[in-house]
Enzyme design. Structure first.
Site, PDB file in Angstrom:
ATOM      1  N   LYS A  16     -10.455   0.445  -2.362  1.00  0.00           N
ATOM      2  CA  LYS A  16     -10.421   0.041  -1.003  1.00  0.00           C
ATOM      3  C   LYS A  16     -10.473   1.384  -0.154  1.00  0.00           C
ATOM      4  O   LYS A  16      -9.594   2.506  -0.361  1.00  0.00           O
ATOM      5  CB  LYS A  16      -8.870  -0.225  -0.800  1.00  0.00           C
ATOM      6  CG  LYS A  16      -8.758  -0.598   0.756  1.00  0.00           C
ATOM      7  CD  LYS A  16      -7.144  -1.083   1.009  1.00  0.00           C
ATOM      8  CE  LYS A  16      -7.155  -1.052   2.763  1.00  0.00           C
ATOM      9  NZ  LYS A  16      -5.702  -1.675   2.756  1.00  0.00           N
ATOM     10  N   LYS A  24      -6.791   3.485  -3.342  1.00  0.00           N
ATOM     11  CA  LYS A  24      -7.346   3.428  -2.068  1.00  0.00           C
ATOM     12  C   LYS A  24      -7.535   4.874  -1.565  1.00  0.00           C
ATOM     13  O   LYS A  24      -6.876   5.771  -1.881  1.00  0.00           O
ATOM     14  CB  LYS A  24      -6.147   2.882  -1.073  1.00  0.00           C
ATOM     15  CG  LYS A  24      -6.396   2.779   0.275  1.00  0.00           C
ATOM     16  CD  LYS A  24      -5.526   1.983   1.183  1.00  0.00           C
ATOM     17  CE  LYS A  24      -5.286   2.106   2.331  1.00  0.00           C
ATOM     18  NZ  LYS A  24      -4.438   1.220   3.486  1.00  0.00           N
ATOM     19  N   ASP A  71       0.891  -1.201  -0.041  1.00  0.00           N
ATOM     20  CA  ASP A  71      -0.080  -0.047  -0.006  1.00  0.00           C
ATOM     21  C   ASP A  71       1.017   1.013   0.045  1.00  0.00           C
ATOM     22  O   ASP A  71       1.410   1.702   1.030  1.00  0.00           O
ATOM     23  CB  ASP A  71      -0.972   0.009   1.363  1.00  0.00           C
ATOM     24  CG  ASP A  71      -2.102  -0.888   1.153  1.00  0.00           C
ATOM     25  OD1 ASP A  71      -1.859  -2.032   0.449  1.00  0.00           O
ATOM     26  OD2 ASP A  71      -3.136  -0.616   1.910  1.00  0.00           O
TER      27      ASP A  71
END
Length: 329
Positions: free
Chosen positions: A265, A229, A166
């Site tokens: 996400k 995300k 991430d």
């Protein structure tokens, strides 16, 4: 929204000389903020499902959770406990009551800092499960580190055993309109990830506008992100429905133009079972049921699982769980 270049002309396949031309359309993007906000207000009023349908949606949410601990006081012991909970997210007797005990329900991934990746990998290996370990990297959460340092951190996390990375973008590149620079940063991070999947954190609460959220989403996907995300969870404003709508519309447009499916996400501030179901319903409405899998949808959360298990406990037993009834995550 404006059309993307053809799939064969995406910047990932373009020469350096043509990159500026390929990204020129980005500056012309406009987002109708009032319309997005009105849609988000309607989302908040959606009635949630009840009974067995609620239990089914909640179990689906469990399989999409990135069970996370990102604290300065993380230790091997609390990472081990988190990994055990990742393998056994819902009490076995509750799953048996729902006839779901043999379905292999686990969370989507365990997410930790790079320094704790080895602890998580070893704990999950000892538990005999194949849940992937995700690591934040690239100067998380601020992104205020040199690119060379970001790339080195990514490579170390992958070397330690992380199968998902991430990364966090440099918000300054968005705020100053340096789209080529943003593309190149994300592209190099994608390269550093190797075989690991890359989720690109946009930190939407710090991008200034919904138009910038859409632009950054598109750039991240064009540069090779497997997921986009919303947030690090450390910003003042994290996952919100207006931001979610804009990002999912970008994902849908990218899919229509290229045929490539990119995951979504939302992360930060998602704490209740009701919120989780609402996000699932929104994904179903905007992207379709094919996105409702751990391969294309994740929920970034540290305390969400506790509330989901409490709701399932109540559904099965008819009574509220006491503190000692459920294992700590």
């Amino acid at each position: 929204m404006l059309p993307l270049p053809a799939a064969t002309d995406l910047p990932g396949k373009a020469t350096a000389l043509s990159l500026s031309a390929e990204l020129g359309w980005i500056s012309k993007v406009h987002v109708n903020r009032p319309a997005v906000v009105r849609h988000a207000e309607r989302i908040k009023k959606w009635r949630t499902v009840k009974g067995n349908w609620q239990a089914a949606w909640l179990l689906k949410a469990v399989t999409c959770i990135d069970l996370t601990t990102l604290s300065g006081d993380d230790t091997p012991s609390n990472v081990h406990r988190l990994c055990f909970k990742a393998k056994h997210p819902i009490r076995e007797d509750l799953l048996k009551a729902l006839d779901m005990h043999d379905k292999g329900i686990t969370v989507g991934a365990v997410c930790v800092y790079p320094a704790r990746v080895t602890d998580a990998v070893n704990a999950l290996k000892a538990a005999g499960c194949n849940i992937p370990v995700a690591s934040v990297a690239a100067g998380f959460p601020s992104g205020q580190t040199p690119l060379e340092t970001k790339l080195a951190e990514i490579k170390l996390a992958v070397e330690y055993g992380a199968r998902e990375i991430d990364i966090v973008i440099s918000r300054s590149l968005v705020l100053t309109g340096q789209w080529e620079g943003l593309y190149e940063e994300i592209r190099q991070c994608r390269e550093a990830c190797g075989e690991a999947h890359m989720k690109t954190i946009l930190a939407t609460g710090e991008l200034g506008s919904l138009a910038n959220v859409y632009k950054a989403s598109m750039i991240a996907m064009m540069a090779g992100s497997d997921f986009i995300k919303t947030s690090t969870g450390k910003e003042v404003e994290n996952a919100t429905f207006p931001v979610g709508v804009v990002m999912m519309r970008a994902i849908r447009e990218f899919y229509w133009q290229t045929g490539n499916k990119v995951g979504f996400k939302p992360a930060g501030g998602i704490r209740t079972a009701k919120e989780a179901i609402t996000w699932l319903m929104l994904v179903k409405e905007e992207l379709g049921v094919e996105w409702l899998t751990p391969e294309l949808f994740r929920l970034g959360a540290s305390s969400l699982l506790e509330d989901i298990e409490k709701q399932i406990f109540y559904h099965v037993t008819g009574s509220y769980a006491l503190r000692h009834d459920l294992a700590m995550a």
